[in-house]
Design a protein around this motif. Structure first.
Motif, PDB file in Angstrom:
ATOM      1  N   ARG A  48       0.840  -1.211   0.000  1.00 14.56           N
ATOM      2  CA  ARG A  48       0.000   0.000   0.000  1.00 14.56           C
ATOM      3  C   ARG A  48       0.863   1.244   0.000  1.00 14.56           C
ATOM      4  O   ARG A  48       0.573   2.231  -0.695  1.00 14.56           O
ATOM      5  N   LYS A  49       1.941   1.203   0.775  1.00 18.35           N
ATOM      6  CA  LYS A  49       2.843   2.345   0.839  1.00 18.35           C
ATOM      7  C   LYS A  49       3.471   2.609  -0.531  1.00 18.35           C
ATOM      8  O   LYS A  49       3.595   3.761  -0.964  1.00 18.35           O
ATOM      9  N   GLN A  50       3.860   1.529  -1.233  1.00 16.91           N
ATOM     10  CA  GLN A  50       4.467   1.707  -2.544  1.00 16.91           C
ATOM     11  C   GLN A  50       3.468   2.283  -3.542  1.00 16.91           C
ATOM     12  O   GLN A  50       3.817   3.162  -4.336  1.00 16.91           O
ATOM     13  N   PHE A  51       2.230   1.814  -3.503  1.00 13.79           N
ATOM     14  CA  PHE A  51       1.209   2.340  -4.413  1.00 13.79           C
ATOM     15  C   PHE A  51       0.904   3.813  -4.126  1.00 13.79           C
ATOM     16  O   PHE A  51       0.403   4.519  -5.003  1.00 13.79           O
ATOM     17  N   GLU A  52       1.216   4.270  -2.927  1.00 14.40           N
ATOM     18  CA  GLU A  52       0.903   5.643  -2.529  1.00 14.40           C
ATOM     19  C   GLU A  52       2.142   6.519  -2.412  1.00 14.40           C
ATOM     20  O   GLU A  52       2.100   7.570  -1.767  1.00 14.40           O
ATOM     21  N   TRP A  53       3.251   6.118  -3.029  1.00 17.10           N
ATOM     22  CA  TRP A  53       4.447   6.938  -2.968  1.00 17.10           C
ATOM     23  C   TRP A  53       4.145   8.369  -3.390  1.00 17.10           C
ATOM     24  O   TRP A  53       3.457   8.606  -4.397  1.00 17.10           O
ATOM     25  N   ASP A  54       4.666   9.325  -2.638  1.00 13.76           N
ATOM     26  CA  ASP A  54       4.429  10.742  -2.876  1.00 13.76           C
ATOM     27  C   ASP A  54       4.998  11.172  -4.230  1.00 13.76           C
ATOM     28  O   ASP A  54       6.151  10.857  -4.556  1.00 13.76           O
ATOM     29  N   GLU A  55       4.209  11.877  -5.015  1.00 19.27           N
ATOM     30  CA  GLU A  55       4.635  12.289  -6.353  1.00 19.27           C
ATOM     31  C   GLU A  55       5.830  13.229  -6.301  1.00 19.27           C
ATOM     32  O   GLU A  55       6.708  13.181  -7.167  1.00 19.27           O
ATOM     33  N   ASN A  56       5.876  14.103  -5.296  1.00 24.16           N
ATOM     34  CA  ASN A  56       7.012  15.019  -5.179  1.00 24.16           C
ATOM     35  C   ASN A  56       8.301  14.261  -4.873  1.00 24.16           C
ATOM     36  O   ASN A  56       9.377  14.605  -5.386  1.00 24.16           O
ATOM     37  N   LYS A  66      23.439  -2.132  -4.201  1.00 24.55           N
ATOM     38  CA  LYS A  66      22.474  -2.572  -3.194  1.00 24.55           C
ATOM     39  C   LYS A  66      22.176  -1.450  -2.195  1.00 24.55           C
ATOM     40  O   LYS A  66      21.020  -1.211  -1.823  1.00 24.55           O
ATOM     41  N   THR A  67      23.232  -0.763  -1.751  1.00 22.62           N
ATOM     42  CA  THR A  67      23.043   0.345  -0.812  1.00 22.62           C
ATOM     43  C   THR A  67      22.218   1.450  -1.445  1.00 22.62           C
ATOM     44  O   THR A  67      21.307   2.005  -0.815  1.00 22.62           O
ATOM     45  N   HIS A  68      22.520   1.768  -2.693  1.00 21.84           N
ATOM     46  CA  HIS A  68      21.779   2.804  -3.427  1.00 21.84           C
ATOM     47  C   HIS A  68      20.294   2.463  -3.514  1.00 21.84           C
ATOM     48  O   HIS A  68      19.437   3.312  -3.227  1.00 21.84           O
ATOM     49  N   VAL A  69      19.983   1.240  -3.889  1.00 17.50           N
ATOM     50  CA  VAL A  69      18.581   0.833  -4.005  1.00 17.50           C
ATOM     51  C   VAL A  69      17.891   0.929  -2.651  1.00 17.50           C
ATOM     52  O   VAL A  69      16.765   1.442  -2.540  1.00 17.50           O
ATOM     53  N   GLY A  70      18.558   0.464  -1.598  1.00 18.11           N
ATOM     54  CA  GLY A  70      17.982   0.559  -0.263  1.00 18.11           C
ATOM     55  C   GLY A  70      17.715   1.997   0.147  1.00 18.11           C
ATOM     56  O   GLY A  70      16.660   2.309   0.720  1.00 18.11           O
ATOM     57  N   ASN A  71      18.660   2.888  -0.159  1.00 18.69           N
ATOM     58  CA  ASN A  71      18.475   4.298   0.173  1.00 18.69           C
ATOM     59  C   ASN A  71      17.285   4.897  -0.567  1.00 18.69           C
ATOM     60  O   ASN A  71      16.510   5.693  -0.002  1.00 18.69           O
ATOM     61  N   CYS A  72      17.146   4.536  -1.838  1.00 19.71           N
ATOM     62  CA  CYS A  72      16.032   5.063  -2.642  1.00 19.71           C
ATOM     63  C   CYS A  72      14.691   4.584  -2.100  1.00 19.71           C
ATOM     64  O   CYS A  72      13.729   5.363  -2.013  1.00 19.71           O
ATOM     65  N   LEU A  73      14.598   3.320  -1.736  1.00 15.38           N
ATOM     66  CA  LEU A  73      13.346   2.783  -1.212  1.00 15.38           C
ATOM     67  C   LEU A  73      12.990   3.418   0.127  1.00 15.38           C
ATOM     68  O   LEU A  73      11.813   3.709   0.394  1.00 15.38           O
ATOM     69  N   LYS A  74      13.986   3.649   0.971  1.00 17.72           N
ATOM     70  CA  LYS A  74      13.718   4.324   2.251  1.00 17.72           C
ATOM     71  C   LYS A  74      13.161   5.721   2.014  1.00 17.72           C
ATOM     72  O   LYS A  74      12.216   6.149   2.691  1.00 17.72           O
ATOM     73  N   TYR A  75      13.733   6.420   1.059  1.00 19.06           N
ATOM     74  CA  TYR A  75      13.262   7.771   0.751  1.00 19.06           C
ATOM     75  C   TYR A  75      11.831   7.736   0.212  1.00 19.06           C
ATOM     76  O   TYR A  75      10.968   8.514   0.647  1.00 19.06           O
ATOM     77  N   LEU A  76      11.563   6.854  -0.714  1.00 16.21           N
ATOM     78  CA  LEU A  76      10.217   6.769  -1.287  1.00 16.21           C
ATOM     79  C   LEU A  76       9.185   6.354  -0.253  1.00 16.21           C
ATOM     80  O   LEU A  76       8.021   6.792  -0.310  1.00 16.21           O
ATOM     81  N   ASN A  77       9.587   5.550   0.719  1.00 16.05           N
ATOM     82  CA  ASN A  77       8.667   5.115   1.776  1.00 16.05           C
ATOM     83  C   ASN A  77       8.548   6.130   2.902  1.00 16.05           C
ATOM     84  O   ASN A  77       7.823   5.894   3.881  1.00 16.05           O
ATOM     85  N   GLY A  78       9.249   7.255   2.780  1.00 20.16           N
ATOM     86  CA  GLY A  78       9.144   8.306   3.790  1.00 20.16           C
ATOM     87  C   GLY A  78      10.011   8.093   5.011  1.00 20.16           C
ATOM     88  O   GLY A  78       9.826   8.769   6.027  1.00 20.16           O
ATOM     89  N   ASP A  79      10.983   7.164   4.921  1.00 22.49           N
ATOM     90  CA  ASP A  79      11.828   6.862   6.072  1.00 22.49           C
ATOM     91  C   ASP A  79      13.114   7.678   6.095  1.00 22.49           C
ATOM     92  O   ASP A  79      13.924   7.533   7.023  1.00 22.49           O
ATOM     93  N   SER A  80      13.345   8.500   5.100  1.00 25.27           N
ATOM     94  CA  SER A  80      14.486   9.420   5.077  1.00 25.27           C
ATOM     95  C   SER A  80      14.088  10.645   4.271  1.00 25.27           C
ATOM     96  O   SER A  80      13.078  10.623   3.552  1.00 25.27           O
TER      97      SER A  80
END
Length: 301
Positions: free
Chosen positions: A91-99, A265-279
């Motif tokens: 659900r979080k991925q489907f609702e990733w913030d457009e900005n 791997k680190t880059h992908v993890g960082n991107c997912l954290k950002y998209l999920n609002g964790d950074s």
């Protein structure tokens, strides 16, 4: 999570026994611990693999890649449900913030163009045209500087008139390297419990790896550099193994010593954290050693 890329290039039977992948060829029998394998690349159509082996590889989140009759990667396995995928995460991925998606794509494109400039500098080639286009990059790359730069970059790196859609050995090598990179990115996305289909920029119903296609972009120029350094008359096993080994290239990512595969791997993890609002920010800073360049590439606008 494994660390080895195993490449099958000859007639072989691949099976499973006791937490090991068994590779039997006409001349040898090899037993490889399942937990050691990160990617199993079957780079021939003269190999067979048992259903049990495929099943166990999937359970261990090992990426399995198959090639066609030309030896080019054509498909890969994606597990249905990693252990950490949940309805809440989806659900979080489907609702990733457009900005956030727009900002991340901007950082990704900026980092990619910066790395393309470094590659041209390493080859002592002109970079003014790319620098000019980089200066026009806007949020979400609304003017598509990425594509404009690519049209100027490849003829500079290879030769005047070179186009990515042409059928030639250099493009074949690029495609092979990109396939390996995409597979590594996809594996990391799936291992994190996210879907590869939902991208931040790529949005093609026929592309099962839209998100992987997005997040891999800053590292593609490293493939370009390696291929441009080779004299390629045809694709052969040595070239393929060289591209596999490239993922062990030593570099610095965000100030820390690592190798290319771990940086991805680190880059992908960082991107997912950002998209999920964790950074609140994504750093994409790559510093390459003397093998390529001592310049640092910063992925911020």
């Amino acid at each position: 999570m494994g660390w080895r890329t195993v490449v099958i290039t000859q007639h072989a039977k691949i099976s499973y026994s006791g937490r090991r992948i068994i590779v039997q060829t006409n001349s040898s029998l090899n037993e490889i611990p399942l937990d050691d394998i990160e990617v199993l690349l079957i780079s021939t159509t003269q190999a067979v693999i048992t259903a049990r082996a495929v099943s166990e590889l999937a359970k261990s989140e090992t990426k399995l890649i198959f090639s066609d009759t030309t030896g080019e990667p054509i498909c890969e396995t994606v597990s249905y449900l990693p252990n950490n995928r949940s309805a809440a995460l989806l659900r979080k991925q489907f609702e990733w913030d457009e900005n956030r998606k727009a900002m991340l794509w901007t950082w990704v494109v900026n980092a990619k163009i910066g790395m393309q400039i470094v590659v041209l500098e390493r080859r002592k080639l002109e970079t003014e045209a790319l620098r000019y286009e980089a200066g026009k990059l806007e949020i979400n790359d609304v003017t598509n500087r990425e594509a404009v730069v690519a049209r100027k970059y490849f003829p500079l790196l290879f030769e005047t008139g070179f186009e990515r859609r042409d059928f030639n050995p250099y493009n074949a090598a690029l495609n092979y390297g990109y396939s390996l990179l995409l597979s590594l990115v996809n594996r990391t996305i799936v291992a994190a419990g996210s879907l590869t289909q939902l991208g931040i920029h790529h949005d093609n119903d026929e592309n099962q790896f839209n998100l992987g296609s997005d997040l891999m972009e800053p590292f593609r120029p490293i493939i370009d550099w390696w291929v441009s350094e080779q004299e390629i008359k045809e694709m052969n096993p040595e070239l393929k193994i060289g591209l596999v080994e490239l993922f062990n290239l030593e570099l610095k990512f965000n100030g820390k010593n690592t190798i290319l595969r771990n940086a991805v791997k680190t880059h992908v993890g960082n991107c997912l954290k950002y998209l999920n609002g964790d950074s609140e920010e994504v750093h994409i800073e790559v510093e390459l050693g003397d093998e390529i360049s001592s310049h640092a590439i910063n992925g911020h606008v």
